[in-house]
Design a protein around this motif. Structure first.
Motif, PDB file in Angstrom:
ATOM      1  N   UNK A  43      89.067  21.386  59.791  1.00 49.76           N
ATOM      2  CA  UNK A  43      89.033  20.003  59.651  1.00 49.76           C
ATOM      3  C   UNK A  43      88.370  20.271  58.092  1.00 49.76           C
ATOM      4  N   UNK A  44      87.474  20.600  57.750  1.00 46.15           N
ATOM      5  CA  UNK A  44      86.902  20.669  56.427  1.00 46.15           C
ATOM      6  C   UNK A  44      87.909  20.730  55.498  1.00 46.15           C
ATOM      7  N   UNK A  45      88.644  21.968  55.457  1.00 50.00           N
ATOM      8  CA  UNK A  45      89.723  22.328  54.677  1.00 50.00           C
ATOM      9  C   UNK A  45      90.557  21.326  54.573  1.00 50.00           C
ATOM     10  N   UNK A  46      90.949  20.742  55.553  1.00 47.45           N
ATOM     11  CA  UNK A  46      92.088  19.623  55.408  1.00 47.45           C
ATOM     12  C   UNK A  46      91.702  18.471  54.675  1.00 47.45           C
ATOM     13  N   UNK A  47      90.241  18.338  55.010  1.00 51.27           N
ATOM     14  CA  UNK A  47      89.906  17.104  54.412  1.00 51.27           C
ATOM     15  C   UNK A  47      89.771  17.163  52.876  1.00 51.27           C
ATOM     16  N   UNK A  48      89.444  18.442  52.351  1.00 52.36           N
ATOM     17  CA  UNK A  48      89.493  18.600  50.967  1.00 52.36           C
ATOM     18  C   UNK A  48      90.654  19.121  50.462  1.00 52.36           C
ATOM     19  N   UNK A  49      91.839  18.758  51.044  1.00 51.43           N
ATOM     20  CA  UNK A  49      93.286  19.182  50.616  1.00 51.43           C
ATOM     21  C   UNK A  49      93.465  20.702  50.366  1.00 51.43           C
ATOM     22  N   UNK A  50      92.696  21.463  51.059  1.00 53.77           N
ATOM     23  CA  UNK A  50      92.734  23.048  50.800  1.00 53.77           C
ATOM     24  C   UNK A  50      94.120  23.625  50.903  1.00 53.77           C
ATOM     25  N   UNK A  51      94.269  24.523  50.149  1.00 58.06           N
ATOM     26  CA  UNK A  51      95.556  25.373  49.971  1.00 58.06           C
ATOM     27  C   UNK A  51      95.217  26.802  49.398  1.00 58.06           C
ATOM     28  N   UNK A  52      96.074  27.830  49.039  1.00 62.92           N
ATOM     29  CA  UNK A  52      95.435  28.901  48.442  1.00 62.92           C
ATOM     30  C   UNK A  52      95.499  28.536  46.961  1.00 62.92           C
ATOM     31  N   UNK A  53      95.655  27.593  46.429  1.00 64.28           N
ATOM     32  CA  UNK A  53      95.614  26.997  45.074  1.00 64.28           C
ATOM     33  C   UNK A  53      94.315  26.634  44.787  1.00 64.28           C
ATOM     34  N   UNK A  54      93.469  26.606  45.789  1.00 64.86           N
ATOM     35  CA  UNK A  54      92.023  26.021  45.442  1.00 64.86           C
ATOM     36  C   UNK A  54      91.090  27.154  46.288  1.00 64.86           C
ATOM     37  N   UNK A  55      89.834  27.169  45.664  1.00 61.14           N
ATOM     38  CA  UNK A  55      88.824  28.085  46.274  1.00 61.14           C
ATOM     39  C   UNK A  55      87.892  27.551  47.355  1.00 61.14           C
ATOM     40  N   UNK A  56      88.450  27.717  48.616  1.00 64.04           N
ATOM     41  CA  UNK A  56      87.446  26.889  49.463  1.00 64.04           C
ATOM     42  C   UNK A  56      87.092  28.209  50.656  1.00 64.04           C
ATOM     43  N   UNK A  57      85.703  28.148  51.001  1.00 65.83           N
ATOM     44  CA  UNK A  57      85.457  29.014  52.109  1.00 65.83           C
ATOM     45  C   UNK A  57      84.448  28.153  52.983  1.00 65.83           C
ATOM     46  N   UNK A  58      84.758  28.635  54.343  1.00 60.64           N
ATOM     47  CA  UNK A  58      84.162  27.897  55.493  1.00 60.64           C
ATOM     48  C   UNK A  58      83.949  29.023  56.843  1.00 60.64           C
ATOM     49  N   UNK A  59      82.630  28.784  57.306  1.00 62.11           N
ATOM     50  CA  UNK A  59      82.187  29.663  58.304  1.00 62.11           C
ATOM     51  C   UNK A  59      81.665  28.924  59.464  1.00 62.11           C
ATOM     52  N   UNK A  60      81.839  28.571  60.472  1.00 58.70           N
ATOM     53  CA  UNK A  60      81.278  27.767  61.614  1.00 58.70           C
ATOM     54  C   UNK A  60      80.781  28.911  62.608  1.00 58.70           C
ATOM     55  N   UNK A  61      79.215  28.502  62.984  1.00 61.99           N
ATOM     56  CA  UNK A  61      78.678  29.429  63.717  1.00 61.99           C
ATOM     57  C   UNK A  61      78.463  28.584  65.183  1.00 61.99           C
ATOM     58  N   UNK A  62      78.877  29.257  66.223  1.00 63.77           N
ATOM     59  CA  UNK A  62      78.921  28.515  67.485  1.00 63.77           C
ATOM     60  C   UNK A  62      77.491  29.055  68.178  1.00 63.77           C
ATOM     61  N   UNK A  63      76.700  28.144  68.490  1.00 66.84           N
ATOM     62  CA  UNK A  63      75.410  28.753  69.301  1.00 66.84           C
ATOM     63  C   UNK A  63      75.188  27.816  70.469  1.00 66.84           C
ATOM     64  N   UNK A  64      74.341  28.065  71.257  1.00 67.01           N
ATOM     65  CA  UNK A  64      74.187  27.340  72.514  1.00 67.01           C
ATOM     66  C   UNK A  64      73.700  25.812  72.499  1.00 67.01           C
TER      67      UNK A  64
END
Ligand SMILES: NCc1[nH]cc(CCC(=O)O)c1CC(=O)O
Length: 306
Positions: free
Chosen positions: A232-253
């Motif tokens: 969802x973050x990537x989509x909002x930013x218009x992400x593709x392999x033509x831009x540098x985007x990283x994301x990591x979601x931690x799921x905790x209790x």
């Protein structure tokens, strides 16, 4: 007897491993179900002389597999989730996201144990703008060189001496039984993977209730939630392999934490943001982190960098 469930897959060793993995999980979950692979060639596999960022076109690795499903030559397709564009073609769904493997990137070298050990000006191979931006941020002295092809091809090019080190995804290297080649993990929160990295996705026709019921046995809810936030973050930013985007979601209790990054591959500038969910949906969390990055000026990094 019911018809066999046919899995469309790319032909690289990693793609075949992932398709076989899904086949074996389906056979386990549904004893007596026949499952077979339909290996296909995609445009992303055929064009090897240009970086993915310059070829452009989202879903480069998906189209031929989707056509096979539309023409009823296959029932599902198996993908690395990070190669799946934010928006699928109409009529298709991700009917299962499997439990995530190690989402970190891997530092691989025959001579050096870690990024910090590389001598000044060392040659590092990666065509990923996300990896380039993060490398530049940590080590502006490095010489970054293009490197494409499947995992085995990239390792062979390292072994031929074209690079001092290369960066790959831990998940792919480990699935091929090559985990011994990983010298160091490049991991969150300092180093971020691609949205969805390490997760395998099953794609199918939205209306195919019979097939989707079989595939539902493979769903991993925790991974689904994490990658939904990242995508969802990537989509909002218009992400593709033509831009540098990283994301990591931690799921905790107590909830989710989403780390986001937008970078400039040429300068090594990085913008970072992070937020926790307070019971809100993964999608709204993804949008919140995207908005935080945009508020820092991410826009200038989001026009295609190649
Ligand atoms: N873009 C190619 C690709 N797509 C998925 C993986 C690795 C496996 C995964 O992330 O699940 C790789 C290779 C790599 O980046 O090293």
């Amino acid at each position: 007897m019911t018809a066999p469930l046919r899995i469309a897959t790319r032909k690289s060793a990693l793609a075949l491993w992932q398709a076989e993995h899904v086949a074996s999980l389906l056979r386990q979950a549904h004893p007596g179900l026949q499952v077979e692979l339909v290996p296909l060639s995609t445009r992303g596999d055929e064009i090897l002389d240009r970086s993915l960022a310059t070829i452009g076109g989202k879903g480069l690795f998906l189209k031929e597999l989707e056509i096979a499903m539309l023409e009823d030559r296959a029932d599902i397709a198996v993908h690395s989730l990070k190669d799946v564009p934010a928006e699928l073609e109409p009529g298709f769904v991700l009917s299962a996201i499997l439990p995530r493997a190690d989402a970190a990137d891997a530092f691989i070298s025959n001579d050096y144990a870690a990024l910090t050990d590389l001598p000044n000006g060392a040659r590092v191979g990666t065509s990923s703008l996300r990896r380039q931006a993060q490398l530049r941020a940590l080590r502006p002295d490095l010489q970054l060189l293009d490197l494409r092809g499947n995992v085995n091809t990239r390792l062979a090019k390292l072994d031929e001496g074209h690079y001092d080190a290369i960066i790959l995804a831990c998940a792919g290297v480990e699935r091929l039984g090559l985990g011994g080649r990983i010298r160091a993990r490049l991991a969150s929160p300092d180093w971020l993977p691609a949205p969805g990295q390490g997760a395998i996705a099953v794609e199918s026709r939205a209306t195919d209730a019979r097939i989707n019921a079989y595939v539902a046995a493979l769903i991993d809810e925790e991974t689904r939630i994490a990658v939904e936030a990242e995508r969802a973050m990537n989509e909002k930013l218009g992400g593709s392999c033509a831009v540098a985007i990283g994301a990591w979601c931690v799921v905790a209790e107590h909830g989710l934490t989403l780390h986001g990054m937008v970078g400039n591959a040429a300068s090594g500038e990085l913008l970072r943001a992070q937020a926790d969910s307070r019971g809100d949906t993964p999608v709204s969390l993804g949008h919140e982190v995207a908005a935080m990055l945009l508020a820092q000026g991410a826009e200038t990094f989001l026009t295609p960098q190649r």
